[in-house]
Write a protein that holds these residues in place. Structure first.
Motif, short mmCIF file in Angstrom:
data_model
loop_
_atom_site.label_atom_id
_atom_site.label_comp_id
_atom_site.label_asym_id
_atom_site.label_seq_id
_atom_site.Cartn_x
_atom_site.Cartn_y
_atom_site.Cartn_z
N LEU A 1 80.91 -47.34 1.72
CA LEU A 1 80.00 -48.41 1.32
C LEU A 1 80.44 -48.87 -0.07
N ARG A 2 80.64 -50.17 -0.23
CA ARG A 2 81.30 -50.66 -1.44
C ARG A 2 80.60 -51.89 -2.00
N PHE A 3 80.36 -51.85 -3.32
CA PHE A 3 79.86 -53.01 -4.04
C PHE A 3 80.96 -53.48 -4.98
N LYS A 4 81.31 -54.77 -4.90
CA LYS A 4 82.37 -55.29 -5.75
C LYS A 4 81.91 -56.60 -6.39
N ILE A 5 82.40 -56.86 -7.58
CA ILE A 5 82.09 -58.09 -8.28
C ILE A 5 83.38 -58.64 -8.87
N TYR A 6 83.58 -59.91 -8.65
CA TYR A 6 84.82 -60.58 -9.06
C TYR A 6 84.55 -61.54 -10.21
N ASP A 7 85.44 -61.52 -11.20
CA ASP A 7 85.38 -62.41 -12.36
C ASP A 7 84.02 -62.31 -13.06
N ILE A 8 83.77 -61.11 -13.57
CA ILE A 8 82.49 -60.84 -14.23
C ILE A 8 82.26 -61.78 -15.41
N LEU A 9 83.33 -62.09 -16.15
CA LEU A 9 83.22 -62.94 -17.34
C LEU A 9 83.24 -64.42 -17.00
#
Length: 937
Positions: A859-867
């Motif tokens: 199970l995976r949570f990912k976030i792209y280009d936080i800034l």
């Protein structure tokens, strides 16, 4: 007699010492029983025959050989290698000391108690092959092959999914030597699970003929061969995954692989809208950095079968559909002029492609080999674009204008081709005859509409409107025959006489219409309407000599290439105008030299030449462009080009340091290069055509070094690139003066340095890079002096880490910085991209009557280009102009996904049997890790 006593005593002592120190060598060679490849680093233990006490030991060398010195006696020799069944041999030195060939069979289950005793080398050089140890590049359980490739020093995957390693394009991916969706490497890179890979081998694969005959014909392509982990070669393996995030981002895919007794069946499918054009939903961190926004749907089936020892085949069928929308802002400055063009555009492309390819291999007897490769593909495309541009000149403001345009097209293309190779050995010494036949056809049809309006800012009466519809048919067919006779001359020398003939027929039939008085498209636009045919015949007769020696081999050859080109044109209302056939002759020498200090240290120098022919569009005798102000015309009088190629490669692996150095140099010089020539005309118009020009040249140099530090968990790698490009064109002013030749010489150098730390619980990479580029134009621009000598810098750095936390959590993050200087205003970059993901690995338990089945899941949570700092800037230059562009791309998003894996391997092994804590690969004692020497081809 007394004088001889000292001499006798000395001889007696010497004899006694010699008797006491006398030893013998126990020798042998260890092979993989299935692949018949030598096994390197297999453990050899010599035991006392009476009590099995350990006496001495060794490991096999790069060719699988071993030699162990022992005193005369009786011994028990133990041969072992992780993943294989061990063997014992009784040896009495009185009778024999040579064990001979030892063939180890696969165990099927890797021992779970194996522990790490030494760090396996990251890179090993083996002849023409650079072999990367997958265990040295840790990835998540749900990662796909592309995630693993990105971690390899010198490897890159661009926004279109193209893979390059050490500057060389990867054209195919093979699995245990068998092609896997070979026409589309990114399908494998974005769908195959990374955890199934034990070794990743990068090599220059020779042609089918060279592999059969052993005579290198100089035709090769750079490929990746994946060596599958021993316990995963037999059984079923698969995964399903899906994810959803904000901004309606989604991804879903499935993969299954069934392997039995050398046969393999794989199926995959996926769809997503997060710019993953290759598919796959794995554990990658480089999400969504493609140009534009892309939705992808794809699926395919791959098979590799061996019905008998004499017959085998592999092939695949694949569908891929993409819907891509790109928004572009551009700035173009023209050499030899003060003209500047600024524009914005939006383009939507919907493409649907279906490809099928097969390879059949039949060996009816020990002397005959037959290979047949049929292929079929069908593609359908629909495009719509809108653009606005403004073209200005400070010295000629009266001709400044702006243009708005729209265009759409709908087309399809069918391609069929095949290749048949038949080789017959005439004796056991290497004499053989080879016949190769190939042919193909292509049938394309496109309908389009184009509309543009041009307004001159200082004179509204000069406004122009272009409103047209067109139909264009592109058809071609080709055939080729090659015959080769190979004769052994003396010892380890071969002479080849070959004849090759190739014929290509191409035809472009374009009909363009404009509106009549009633608003219907019935008026033929004569300048845009043509039927152009071209027949191109190329022959090559060559004589090549090849010699093989223990330390080196070389090839010397000479070829004569006569070619013939004839073009015919039919204009509206006119008869066919058939040009006189033009004949050309090129001299094509061939040289190659290979020197091998040993299997892991080699040098290759290669030179050859090749004839190239203009495309159908380039030979089209009419206007190709769809702009009211600009014209692009073909040139039916183009000559074939001829390219000289020099390639140098040096590779060395230092075993005692586990270090590797690789360097490549490539130089290409083209005679009669087919160049695009643009002239500025009346009203700031651009008139482009194609002409032959001499002197175009490219040069490339790459040096890479990789080594572990004293603490083996750390390693560094450095990569140096140098490039040179010479581009020639002709430039004329708007007053119609004689064109002047401009040569753009571009020099660039770049340096990248990286530090890596690898352990069972934590891994990080730190890297930095800098690149410098200088372009000098021979034709000085008095109107725009900045174009005479252009200097730009690109630099950046970054890092990433993977932290394997308690309770099977995995935290990953990467931060990358990129910047530039010397770019024109508005296109300078200063960007920070920060991505992160948190994954939880667990088992889903399913109860059955036979017991409980555990399915590994992530199970995976990912976030792209936080800034939210992503930018997409590119720069291109040639002898005509310099263009800066920015593109839209996917913005910051987050996603939650679930991956479920299932596997059942021979002997009951599971993937967990092959993984250490945190997913790390385990290696057994005494060099027991699966060493180099996976299946080759």
């Amino acid at each position: 007699m007394k004088r001889n006593i000292p001499l006798l005593l000395f001889l007696c002592m010497l004899f006694q010492l010699n008797a006491q120190s006398q030893t013998v060598n126990i020798t042998g060679t260890v092979f993989d029983d299935g692949t018949k490849e030598e096994i390197e680093l297999a453990s050899i233990r010599v035991l006392n025959a009476k009590d099995s006490a350990y006496v001495t030991g060794a490991a096999t060398n790069a060719t699988g050989k071993f030699s162990v010195a022992v005193k005369p006696g009786n011994y028990l020799v133990h041969v072992s290698f992780l993943g294989y069944l061990e063997q014992y041999f009784q040896v009495s030195t009185k009778t024999k000391t040579a064990i001979g060939n030892v063939y180890l069979k696969e165990d099927g289950i890797l021992l779970s108690e194996a522990t790490v005793e030494a760090k396996a080398p990251e890179i090993i050089i083996k002849g023409d092959t650079a072999e990367y140890n997958a265990a040295a590049y840790k990835v998540q359980e749900s990662a796909v092959l592309g995630d693993l490739i990105k971690k390899i020093p010198g490897a890159e995957i661009d926004s279109d999914g193209k893979i390059t390693i050490n500057g060389k394009d990867i054209t195919k991916i093979l699995v245990d030597g068998k092609e896997f969706f070979s026409e589309d490497p990114k399908t494998a890179s974005e769908n195959l699970p990374a955890k199934m890979v034990e070794k990743l081998q990068v090599l220059d694969q020779k042609s089918d003929m060279a592999q059969i005959t052993g005579f290198d014909d100089g035709e090769e392509q750079t490929v990746i061969n994946l060596v599958v982990k021993q316990g995963m070669k037999e059984g079923v393996m698969g995964s399903v995954s899906g994810g959803y995030g904000n901004k309606d981002r989604y991804e879903a895919n499935g993969f299954v692989n069934v392997a039995r007794g050398g046969n393999r069946l794989s199926a995959l499918g996926n769809f997503n809208n997060n710019n993953n054009a290759g598919g796959g939903g794995g554990g990658g961190r480089g999400w969504g950095n493609n140009r534009g926004l892309t939705e992808t749907t794809m699926g395919g089936v791959n098979v590799a079968m061996e019905p008998s020892k004499k017959f085998k085949y592999d092939g695949d069928a694949q569908y891929r559909g993409t819907d891509n929308t790109v928004e572009t802002t551009s700035n173009t400055t023209y050499t030899g002029s003060d003209m500047i063009e600024n524009g914005v555009s939006s383009r939507n492309s919907v493409n649907k492609n279906m490809n099928t390819r097969f390879k059949f291999e039949w060996t009816p007897d020990s002397l005959t080999n037959i290979i047949f490769r049929p292929n079929i593909s069908y593609s359908k495309s629909n495009q719509f674009s809108m653009s606005k541009s403004e073209r200005t000149s400070a010295s000629n403001e009266i001709d400044n204008f702006s243009t708005s345009s729209e265009s759409s097209s709908d087309g399809h293309t069918l391609r069929l081709d095949g290749n048949l190779l038949i080789n017959r050995k005439l004796n056991s010494k290497g004499r053989s005859v080879t016949v190769e036949l190939s042919g193909g056809l292509s049938d394309g049809d496109t309908d389009g509409i184009t509309y543009s309006k041009t307004d001159y800012s200082n004179d509204p009466t000069r406004s122009r409107i272009q409103d047209q519809v067109y139909n264009q048919k592109n058809n071609s067919n080709n055939w080729r025959a090659r015959m080769s006779y190979l004769e052994p001359v003396g010892r380890n020398n071969f002479l080849e006489l070959a004849y090759n003939i190739r014929n290509t027929h191409s035809e472009t039939d374009k009909k363009t219409y404009e509106k009549d008085a009633s608003g219907k498209y019935t008026v033929i636009a004569e300048d845009y309407t043509r039927n152009t045919k071209n027949d191109f015949l190329n022959q090559n007769i060559s004589l090549n000599f090849q010699a093989h020696r223990q330390k080196y081999n070389y090839t010397v050859g000479v070829g004569l290439e006569p070619s013939r080109s004839q073009t015919s044109v039919v204009e509206p209302g006119e008869k066919e105008n058939k040009d006189r056939a033009r004949n050309f002759v090129n001299f094509a020498p061939r040289l190659e030299f290979n020197y091998l200090w040993d299997r892991r240290h080699n040098l290759r120098i290669r030179y050859n030449g090749q004839t190239g022919q203009a495309s159908t569009d380039q030979l089209f005798d009419g206007i190709l462009s769809q702009s009211a102000t600009d014209t692009t015309r073909g040139n039916p009088n183009l000559k074939p080009s001829f390219e000289h190629r020099l390639n140098i490669r040096y590779q060395k692996y230092i075993q005692e340091k586990a270090s590797s150095i690789m360097s490549f140099a490539d130089i290409r010089y083209t005679m009669n290069a087919i160049a695009s020539i643009t002239r500025i005309g009346e009203g700031n118009s651009r008139n482009t055509t194609y002409e032959n020009i001499d002197g175009n040249m490219t040069g490339r140099l790459m040096v890479m070094y990789n080594t572990p530090l004293r603490n083996k968990r750390f390693s560094i790698n450095t990569r140096t690139f140098g490039n040179y490009n010479r581009d020639n064109t002709f430039i004329s002013d708007r007053n119609g003066g004689d064109p002047q030749k401009n040569t753009a010489n571009t020099y660039s150098i770049s340096e990248g340095l990286g530090l890596k730390f690898n352990s069972d619980k934590f891994q990080f990479n730190i890297r930095g890079n800098i690149a410098y580029e200088n372009t000098r134009n021979s034709l000085a621009s008095t109107e725009n002096e900045s174009l005479n000598n252009q200097e730009i810098y690109n630099y950046g750095g970054g890092g990433d880490f993977s932290w394997y936390l308690p309770y099977n959590f995995v935290l990953e993050s990467d931060l990358n910085y990129s910047s530039n200087s010397g770019y024109t205003g508005g296109y300078q970059e200063n960007s920070w991209i920060w991505n992160a993901s948190l994954a939880k690995e667990f088992n889903i338990k399913i109860k059955k009557e036979s017991g409980t089945v555990n399915l590994p899941a992530t199970l995976r949570f990912k976030i792209y280009d936080i800034l939210q700092d992503q930018s997409n800037i590119s720069r291109s230059s040639n002898a005509n102009n310099i263009t800066y562009s920015t593109y839209n791309t996917i913005s910051s998003y987050f996603m939650v996904g679930l991956t479920i894996r299932f596997q059942s391997f021979k002997g009951g092994a599971k993937s967990s049997d092959m993984e250490g804590p945190g997913g790390g690969r385990r290696f057994g004692p005494g060099g027991g890790g699966r060493g180099p020497g996976g299946p080759m081809f």
